[in-house]
Design an enzyme around this catalytic site. Structure first.
Site, PDB file in Angstrom:
ATOM      1  N   ALA A  72       0.830  -1.083  -0.011  1.00  0.00           N
ATOM      2  CA  ALA A  72      -0.201   0.112  -0.213  1.00  0.00           C
ATOM      3  C   ALA A  72       0.921   1.364  -0.124  1.00  0.00           C
ATOM      4  O   ALA A  72       2.014   1.087   0.332  1.00  0.00           O
ATOM      5  CB  ALA A  72      -0.897   0.001   1.159  1.00  0.00           C
ATOM      6  N   GLY A 122       0.454  -5.058   0.794  1.00  0.00           N
ATOM      7  CA  GLY A 122      -0.463  -5.022  -0.142  1.00  0.00           C
ATOM      8  C   GLY A 122      -0.520  -6.016  -1.554  1.00  0.00           C
ATOM      9  O   GLY A 122      -1.228  -6.671  -1.935  1.00  0.00           O
ATOM     10  N   GLU A 127      -0.529  -9.242  -0.494  1.00  0.00           N
ATOM     11  CA  GLU A 127      -1.875  -9.761  -0.175  1.00  0.00           C
ATOM     12  C   GLU A 127      -2.821  -9.940  -1.342  1.00  0.00           C
ATOM     13  O   GLU A 127      -3.675 -10.769  -1.416  1.00  0.00           O
ATOM     14  CB  GLU A 127      -2.477  -8.558   0.869  1.00  0.00           C
ATOM     15  CG  GLU A 127      -1.903  -8.428   2.082  1.00  0.00           C
ATOM     16  CD  GLU A 127      -2.188  -7.259   2.980  1.00  0.00           C
ATOM     17  OE1 GLU A 127      -1.741  -6.351   2.373  1.00  0.00           O
ATOM     18  OE2 GLU A 127      -2.611  -7.375   4.144  1.00  0.00           O
ATOM     19  N   GLU A 163       4.945  -4.860   7.315  1.00  0.00           N
ATOM     20  CA  GLU A 163       4.171  -3.996   8.043  1.00  0.00           C
ATOM     21  C   GLU A 163       4.455  -3.535   9.527  1.00  0.00           C
ATOM     22  O   GLU A 163       4.623  -2.472   9.915  1.00  0.00           O
ATOM     23  CB  GLU A 163       2.599  -4.292   8.123  1.00  0.00           C
ATOM     24  CG  GLU A 163       2.085  -3.877   6.726  1.00  0.00           C
ATOM     25  CD  GLU A 163       2.043  -5.208   5.980  1.00  0.00           C
ATOM     26  OE1 GLU A 163       2.675  -6.223   6.115  1.00  0.00           O
ATOM     27  OE2 GLU A 163       1.398  -5.296   4.821  1.00  0.00           O
TER      28      GLU A 163
HETATM   29  N1  CAA Z   1       4.735   3.132  -0.820  1.00  0.00           N
HETATM   30  C1  CAA Z   1       4.898   4.427  -1.456  1.00  0.00           C
HETATM   31  N2  CAA Z   1       5.967   4.545  -2.044  1.00  0.00           N
HETATM   32  C2  CAA Z   1       6.853   3.455  -2.455  1.00  0.00           C
HETATM   33  C3  CAA Z   1       6.592   2.153  -1.657  1.00  0.00           C
HETATM   34  C4  CAA Z   1       5.390   2.153  -1.100  1.00  0.00           C
HETATM   35  N3  CAA Z   1       4.920   0.863  -0.381  1.00  0.00           N
HETATM   36  N4  CAA Z   1       7.342   1.227  -1.923  1.00  0.00           N
HETATM   37  C5  CAA Z   1       8.400   1.946  -2.838  1.00  0.00           C
HETATM   38  N5  CAA Z   1       7.968   3.111  -2.849  1.00  0.00           N
HETATM   39  C6  CAA Z   1       8.682   4.177  -4.004  1.00  0.00           C
HETATM   40  C7  CAA Z   1       9.700   4.580  -3.087  1.00  0.00           C
HETATM   41  O1  CAA Z   1       9.653   5.632  -2.319  1.00  0.00           O
HETATM   42  C8  CAA Z   1      10.653   5.359  -4.308  1.00  0.00           C
HETATM   43  O2  CAA Z   1      10.008   6.509  -4.778  1.00  0.00           O
HETATM   44  P1  CAA Z   1      10.986   7.764  -4.761  1.00  0.00           P
HETATM   45  O3  CAA Z   1      11.959   7.807  -5.976  1.00  0.00           O
HETATM   46  O4  CAA Z   1      10.023   8.677  -5.137  1.00  0.00           O
HETATM   47  O5  CAA Z   1      11.671   7.872  -3.460  1.00  0.00           O
HETATM   48  C9  CAA Z   1      10.402   4.212  -5.515  1.00  0.00           C
HETATM   49  O6  CAA Z   1       8.995   3.605  -5.060  1.00  0.00           O
HETATM   50  C10 CAA Z   1      11.255   3.056  -5.743  1.00  0.00           C
HETATM   51  O7  CAA Z   1      11.529   2.108  -4.514  1.00  0.00           O
HETATM   52  P2  CAA Z   1      12.938   2.117  -3.659  1.00  0.00           P
HETATM   53  O8  CAA Z   1      13.783   3.432  -4.251  1.00  0.00           O
HETATM   54  O9  CAA Z   1      12.904   2.357  -2.444  1.00  0.00           O
HETATM   55  O10 CAA Z   1      13.317   0.930  -4.486  1.00  0.00           O
HETATM   56  P3  CAA Z   1      14.326   0.050  -4.075  1.00  0.00           P
HETATM   57  O11 CAA Z   1      14.822  -1.092  -5.203  1.00  0.00           O
HETATM   58  O12 CAA Z   1      15.466   0.548  -3.164  1.00  0.00           O
HETATM   59  O13 CAA Z   1      13.611  -0.856  -2.842  1.00  0.00           O
HETATM   60  C11 CAA Z   1      11.852  -1.901  -1.932  1.00  0.00           C
HETATM   61  C12 CAA Z   1      12.525  -1.645  -3.192  1.00  0.00           C
HETATM   62  C13 CAA Z   1      12.390  -2.811  -1.095  1.00  0.00           C
HETATM   63  C14 CAA Z   1      10.623  -2.585  -2.364  1.00  0.00           C
HETATM   64  C15 CAA Z   1      11.412  -0.641  -1.030  1.00  0.00           C
HETATM   65  O14 CAA Z   1      10.819   0.413  -2.023  1.00  0.00           O
HETATM   66  C16 CAA Z   1      10.679  -0.920   0.060  1.00  0.00           C
HETATM   67  O15 CAA Z   1      10.910  -1.332   1.102  1.00  0.00           O
HETATM   68  N6  CAA Z   1       9.176  -0.560  -0.018  1.00  0.00           N
HETATM   69  C17 CAA Z   1       8.197  -0.553   1.038  1.00  0.00           C
HETATM   70  C18 CAA Z   1       7.657  -1.914   1.191  1.00  0.00           C
HETATM   71  C19 CAA Z   1       6.776  -1.881   2.148  1.00  0.00           C
HETATM   72  O16 CAA Z   1       6.993  -1.601   3.352  1.00  0.00           O
HETATM   73  N7  CAA Z   1       5.537  -2.211   2.009  1.00  0.00           N
HETATM   74  C20 CAA Z   1       4.391  -2.361   3.091  1.00  0.00           C
HETATM   75  C21 CAA Z   1       3.483  -1.088   2.645  1.00  0.00           C
HETATM   76  S1  CAA Z   1       2.025  -1.158   3.986  1.00  0.00           S
HETATM   77  C22 CAA Z   1       1.079  -2.113   3.521  1.00  0.00           C
HETATM   78  O17 CAA Z   1       0.930  -2.638   2.558  1.00  0.00           O
HETATM   79  C23 CAA Z   1      -0.140  -2.244   4.575  1.00  0.00           C
HETATM   80  C24 CAA Z   1      -1.338  -3.166   4.050  1.00  0.00           C
HETATM   81  O18 CAA Z   1      -1.300  -4.305   4.101  1.00  0.00           O
HETATM   82  C25 CAA Z   1      -2.488  -2.635   3.171  1.00  0.00           C
END
Ligand code: CAA
Length: 260
Positions: free
Chosen positions: A66, A111, A114, A134
């Protein structure tokens, strides 16, 4: 149909939803979830779609979860409403009458994991990564992750993955039964399409009834599930597909199913 963040095609009976927000790792903001809902609602009412494939755009991300940036300032009520809405849309995927294959082409976190778990089964590219990270954000999975992961891989494995924020690679996902197959990235969509076509050769009504029997059974005790199976097994004999399928067997030819 117009979409902001997904690509949607229907070709030769296969509907493909490609989540497409490449600059944000295909993360699920509200607009993307609304797009998915619109496509899923269309598929649910379509006679043309026999199998659905869900994938992500590009070769690095399926869906990285998400949208954290969109959620960051939510109050509990807004977050609860978002969870209810997202989980509801993902449950609509699970309840589609047509089989849904998830082609996980990279990171499937939060998500993203999920969504994949609401599909009937998952194929993964060899660079895919699964996880529910999360708790590392101070929240918990909110689109069904605590429930579906425990049912798919067992409570012990689900608790280890969720509580310790342990991402797993495609080989581990295969080992624990979270995915059915791991292939190189270039072979992912061909593998999903090959299985979709194999499904499309079967009796279409029977395929949908079998999916429903499995899904229903997972929500109730086994005796109730078997009773449901017996009832719908009987109903299959009211279809033209059953007459054709069995006649074709006896005449030693391929069945020509009409989905009736
Ligand atoms: N939400 C918003 N933006 C996200 C995102 C997310 N979940 N995941 C990645 N992005 C964005 C990054 O911020 C980045 O944007 P900017 O260039 O504008 O900064 C872009 O996507 C590329 O990501 P990274 O630069 O971080 O890429 P990376 O290769 O270094 O890392 C990754 C990849 C390991 C997937 C890392 O992006 C990451 O850890 N993302 C978050 C994963 C996460 O925590 N997901 C759970 C979300 S909460 C949820 O899903 C709740 C639910 O159950 C409903």
């Amino acid at each position: 149909m117009e979409f902001e963040n997904i690509l949607f095609t229907v070709e030769e009976g296969i509907a493909t939803i490609t989540i497409n927000r490449p600059k944000q790792a295909n993360a699920l903001n509200a607009a993307t979830v609304r797009d998915i809902e619109k496509a899923v609602d269309y598929i649910a009412g379509s006679k043309d779609v026999q199998v659905v494939i869900i994938t992500g755009a590009g070769d690095k991300f399926f869906v990285a979860g998400a949208d954290i940036k969109e959620m960051a300032d939510y109050n509990p009520k807004q977050a609860g409403d978002w969870g209810t809405y997202g989980a509801g849309v993902i449950t609509k995927i699970e309840r589609l009458p047509q089989p849904v294959i998830c082609a996980v082409n990279g990171y499937a976190l939060g998500g993203g994991c999920e969504i994949s778990m609401a599909c009937d089964f998952r194929y993964a590219s060899d660079n895919a990564v699964f996880g529910q990270p999360e708790v590392g954000l101070g929240i918990i999975p909110g689109f069904g992750g605590t429930q579906r992961l425990a049912r798919l891989v067992g409570p012990g494995m689900a608790k280890e993955i969720i509580l310790s924020n342990q991402n797993i690679d495609s080989a581990e996902a295969l080992r624990i039964g979270l995915v059915n197959k791991v292939v190189p990235q270039a072979e992912l969509m061909p593998a999903a399409i090959k299985t979709a076509k194999k499904i499309m050769k079967q009796g279409p009504v029977a395929v949908q009834i079998a999916k429903k029997a499995i899904n229903n059974g997972l929500q109730c005790d086994i005796i109730t599930g078997i009773q449901f199976e017996s009832n719908v097994f009987g109903l299959c004999f009211a279809t033209k597909d059953q007459k054709e399928g069995m006649k074709a067997f006896m005449e030693k030819r391929k069945a020509d199913f009409k989905g009736e």
